[in-house]
Structure formats: structure tokens, C-alpha cells
Design a protein around this motif. Sequence first.
Motif, PDB file in Angstrom:
ATOM      1  N   ARG A 125       0.387  -1.511   0.622  1.00  0.00           N
ATOM      2  CA  ARG A 125       0.233  -0.155   0.073  1.00  0.00           C
ATOM      3  C   ARG A 125       0.926   1.457  -0.166  1.00  0.00           C
ATOM      4  O   ARG A 125       0.425   2.148  -0.247  1.00  0.00           O
ATOM      5  CB  ARG A 125      -0.880  -0.222   0.847  1.00  0.00           C
ATOM      6  N   ARG A 126       1.424   1.284   0.664  1.00  0.00           N
ATOM      7  CA  ARG A 126       3.135   2.206   0.271  1.00  0.00           C
ATOM      8  C   ARG A 126       4.004   2.122  -0.435  1.00  0.00           C
ATOM      9  O   ARG A 126       4.588   2.895  -0.574  1.00  0.00           O
ATOM     10  CB  ARG A 126       4.048   2.043   2.084  1.00  0.00           C
ATOM     11  N   MET A 127       3.792   1.439  -1.463  1.00  0.00           N
ATOM     12  CA  MET A 127       5.378   1.239  -2.566  1.00  0.00           C
ATOM     13  C   MET A 127       4.852   2.232  -3.593  1.00  0.00           C
ATOM     14  O   MET A 127       3.373   2.551  -3.978  1.00  0.00           O
ATOM     15  CB  MET A 127       4.212  -0.259  -3.128  1.00  0.00           C
ATOM     16  N   ARG A 128       5.636   3.006  -3.635  1.00  0.00           N
ATOM     17  CA  ARG A 128       5.693   3.923  -4.130  1.00  0.00           C
ATOM     18  C   ARG A 128       6.056   2.979  -6.335  1.00  0.00           C
ATOM     19  O   ARG A 128       6.770   2.611  -5.974  1.00  0.00           O
ATOM     20  CB  ARG A 128       7.297   5.216  -4.058  1.00  0.00           C
ATOM     21  N   LEU A 129       4.939   3.555  -6.667  1.00  0.00           N
ATOM     22  CA  LEU A 129       4.867   3.477  -8.145  1.00  0.00           C
ATOM     23  C   LEU A 129       5.216   4.669  -9.083  1.00  0.00           C
ATOM     24  O   LEU A 129       5.666   5.287  -8.930  1.00  0.00           O
ATOM     25  CB  LEU A 129       3.362   2.449  -8.486  1.00  0.00           C
ATOM     26  N   GLY A 130       5.976   3.443 -10.268  1.00  0.00           N
ATOM     27  CA  GLY A 130       5.840   4.504 -11.648  1.00  0.00           C
ATOM     28  C   GLY A 130       6.031   3.165 -12.760  1.00  0.00           C
ATOM     29  O   GLY A 130       5.628   2.178 -12.964  1.00  0.00           O
ATOM     30  N   LEU A 131       5.642   4.378 -13.969  1.00  0.00           N
ATOM     31  CA  LEU A 131       5.303   3.601 -14.894  1.00  0.00           C
ATOM     32  C   LEU A 131       6.807   3.576 -15.677  1.00  0.00           C
ATOM     33  O   LEU A 131       6.892   4.534 -16.229  1.00  0.00           O
ATOM     34  CB  LEU A 131       4.439   4.026 -15.523  1.00  0.00           C
ATOM     35  N   ARG A 132       7.065   2.381 -16.600  1.00  0.00           N
ATOM     36  CA  ARG A 132       8.369   2.650 -17.068  1.00  0.00           C
ATOM     37  C   ARG A 132       8.117   0.595 -18.111  1.00  0.00           C
ATOM     38  O   ARG A 132       6.790  -0.114 -17.798  1.00  0.00           O
ATOM     39  CB  ARG A 132       9.222   2.049 -16.628  1.00  0.00           C
ATOM     40  N   ARG A 133       8.885   0.758 -19.657  1.00  0.00           N
ATOM     41  CA  ARG A 133       8.358  -0.704 -20.047  1.00  0.00           C
ATOM     42  C   ARG A 133       9.163  -2.053 -18.843  1.00  0.00           C
ATOM     43  O   ARG A 133      10.129  -1.588 -18.714  1.00  0.00           O
ATOM     44  CB  ARG A 133       9.415  -0.827 -21.516  1.00  0.00           C
ATOM     45  N   VAL A 134       7.920  -2.734 -18.805  1.00  0.00           N
ATOM     46  CA  VAL A 134       8.242  -4.491 -18.520  1.00  0.00           C
ATOM     47  C   VAL A 134       8.230  -5.310 -18.994  1.00  0.00           C
ATOM     48  O   VAL A 134       7.608  -5.629 -19.581  1.00  0.00           O
ATOM     49  CB  VAL A 134       7.911  -4.888 -17.083  1.00  0.00           C
ATOM     50  N   ASP A 135       9.251  -6.327 -19.237  1.00  0.00           N
ATOM     51  CA  ASP A 135       9.291  -7.659 -19.939  1.00  0.00           C
ATOM     52  C   ASP A 135       9.315  -8.477 -18.898  1.00  0.00           C
ATOM     53  O   ASP A 135       9.550  -8.678 -18.154  1.00  0.00           O
ATOM     54  CB  ASP A 135      10.679  -7.814 -20.361  1.00  0.00           C
ATOM     55  N   LEU A 136       7.589  -9.205 -18.852  1.00  0.00           N
ATOM     56  CA  LEU A 136       7.330 -10.206 -18.352  1.00  0.00           C
ATOM     57  C   LEU A 136       7.556 -11.371 -18.004  1.00  0.00           C
ATOM     58  O   LEU A 136       7.135 -12.779 -17.662  1.00  0.00           O
ATOM     59  CB  LEU A 136       5.587 -10.155 -18.601  1.00  0.00           C
ATOM     60  N   GLU A 137       8.535 -11.738 -19.610  1.00  0.00           N
ATOM     61  CA  GLU A 137       8.816 -12.645 -19.512  1.00  0.00           C
ATOM     62  C   GLU A 137      10.148 -12.930 -17.997  1.00  0.00           C
ATOM     63  O   GLU A 137       9.876 -13.644 -17.548  1.00  0.00           O
ATOM     64  CB  GLU A 137       9.657 -13.488 -20.491  1.00  0.00           C
TER      65      GLU A 137
END
Length: 393
Positions: free
Chosen positions: A234-246
Motif C-alpha cells: 500500500r505504501r509502495m511508490r509506483l512508476g510507469l516504465r516498460r516491463v518485460d513479463l518474461e
Amino acid sequence: MSPDPSTDLLQRIQALEAERQAWQQALTLFSEAPVPYLLLNSQGRVQEANAAACTHLGHGAEALRGRRFTRFLTPGSQGTFEWLLGQAGGTVPQVRAEGQLLHADGTMLDVLLDLAAPAPGAAPGLLRLIVTDITPYKQAHRDLLDMTASQDARLQAGATHFRAAQQELEGVVTVVVQQLQLPVARAMNYLALTRRALGDPAPEEVARPLLQSERAVQQIIALLASVDRYLQMRRMRLGLRRVDLERVLREVLKHAQPVMEGRHVHVTHDPLPTVLGDSQALFVMFDEYVANALKYTKGREIARVHVRVRETETEYHIGVEDNGTGFNMRHKDRLFHLFGRLHPSRSYEGTGVGLVTVRRLCGRFGGRVWAEGKPDQGATFWFAWPKLPVILE
């Protein structure tokens, strides 16, 4: 035979009388009209004003004649009226705008100004101006805006208070979890010391209660760890970037290696996409789903786990399928609730917090979660990941 002059004269007199009567009728209608009605020349000067217009302006008809109508408007409305005058003088048959009218006593009225070409039978070159009082409607609109602004302010204050209370509650839970960890660890140590003191094998009358006590303390330790992880999420600081799910899946399987040790586990997956998201959040989600699949396949001789991928125009649907215990779809809504369990803890370890963590994390990106299953035929746990996620609070 030449026309009779007297007949021609009589016809002209009759035509003039008819014209006079029509003009008199038009003048009567103008004077007695219930709405404020004025006749203006092309320069915007008042030529005639009916009784209703005189009442609105607080001046008699004689005082109004020859004066520019802009003199009875607020400074902010004078430019609007000049624009109306220019439009009505062109090819536009009728124009309308809002303005503010000044009464002789200093009060101000919100009005609707309709400026049009001359009425039939009116003197050529004159413009018709109808003034409609819309003060009550404007006041109601202002009151509605004030009420809306007040409600927005109350909502914002309530949201601020709710966030503060939520943060305070999370702080209290965090402290409680931290404070419980030490005494619970001590209790586990004391139970181990007791077991050693009793010797091996321990007497039957104390061995069973001792084993149950150790399991209970282990469940408390697992619950504290799950709640702590949930609070960290819940306290995690989130960001948006390209993520390889493999790559994320490889890390998850590496983390799950101790659980798979000594078991026949066959893990497969569809080609996994690269998505826009947060690598840490996606790791936690995959980790919880894979751990869930491994837990409920432990009774299988060969555990099969397959990661499925479906794609829509706006989302990726990622599902972790297993050949484990499964569940009855009538109870699916309980799966993603806090401490929601469909199987007894004595059969399958767990705290009922992991799937809630997935739901919460996925929801912070505008995604959603669900599950499909059949009793003793396995289950598939899905999450829908937006192709254009937006981080929500």
C-alpha cells in the motif's frame, strides 16, 4: 370613358384609413405588450419604449427617447450590445446575448437581449429590442454553483480526513505487527525449548498439544508477515516504465524454487508481452499467483502451472492456470476479500491476504482481477492489465 375622380379619391382615403388602423393596432400591441419592448434606430438610440420597458428601466418614455440604450447597461455589457447592434445591422435577421441592465434606482437586472429587424408595419430602419428579465434564473444558477462549490469543498475535506485516518490506521497496524513479531518469535523459541526439554519422543499427552501450539504460532507468524507485506504494498511508490513479463516470470520462478524443491512441477507459459507498468508491482502479483498455484497443486503427483495470455484492444489478460484443487464458482467473490479462504488452513497454509494484495496492486493501475475454477479440476487466476495504465491512489 374616363375614370371617376371621386371614386379614385374615395379608394385612396379608404386605403389610408386601413393603413392608419393597422398602424394604430400595431402601436396598441407595442404599448400593451407584457414584455419590455423598445424600438431603436441603427445607432442604438431609443425611438419608442412600451410600458413594460419603462418599468424595467425606471424611466418614462419621454426620458428614454433619443438616448443610447448602452447608457442603461453596465459597462461590462455595453460592448456586447454594440456587437449585437453591428450584427443586426447586417444580414443576420435576429441576434441574442445576455447582459446586465441598470434600473434608475441603481439595482441591476440580468437580462436577455433579443435584437431583430423591424416589425411588420413599423417605420423602416428601426430595430426591435426585447428585454427579458432572467435575474431569478441567473440567481438560481449562481446558487447552484455556490452549492456545488460548497459540496466539492466538503468532499475534499472529507477525502483529506479519510486519507489522514487511513494513514493513521495503517501506522497503528504497522506498529502492532512490529510489536507482535518479537513476542511471537519468543513464544516459538520457548516451544522449541520445551520440546527439547521433554526429550524425543515426547510423552503423548503433551506432544499433540505442543504440536498444535507450534502450528498456531507459525500461523500467527505467517499472518504477521502477510499483513506486513500488504502494508508495504500500500505504501509502495509506483512508476510507469516498460516491463518485460518474461523476465518478471523468470524472477518469480527463481523465488519459488525452494517451494518446488523435491516436487514434480511443470511450468509453461504463452509468449508474454512487454507492458507499461511497475516491475516491482508486477513481480508481487505474479509471485502471489504462482505461489497460490503451487500451494493448491501440492497434492498432485505432477503439478502443472501454465501462464496464459489473451489480448484485447485495450488490455492484456494474464492468467495463471493450475491443475490443483480448484474451487466452486459460487464462492468466487470471497477469493479476493481480506482473509477470504475457500479451503481450511489445516489442509492448505495461507492467510487470505495474498490475493487481496494482487487486487489492490492491480487496481492502482486501473486493472481488475478475477478467477475461474472447478472443484478438483484446477483453477485459473486472471488479472487484466491496461495497455495505457494510469496510477491511481
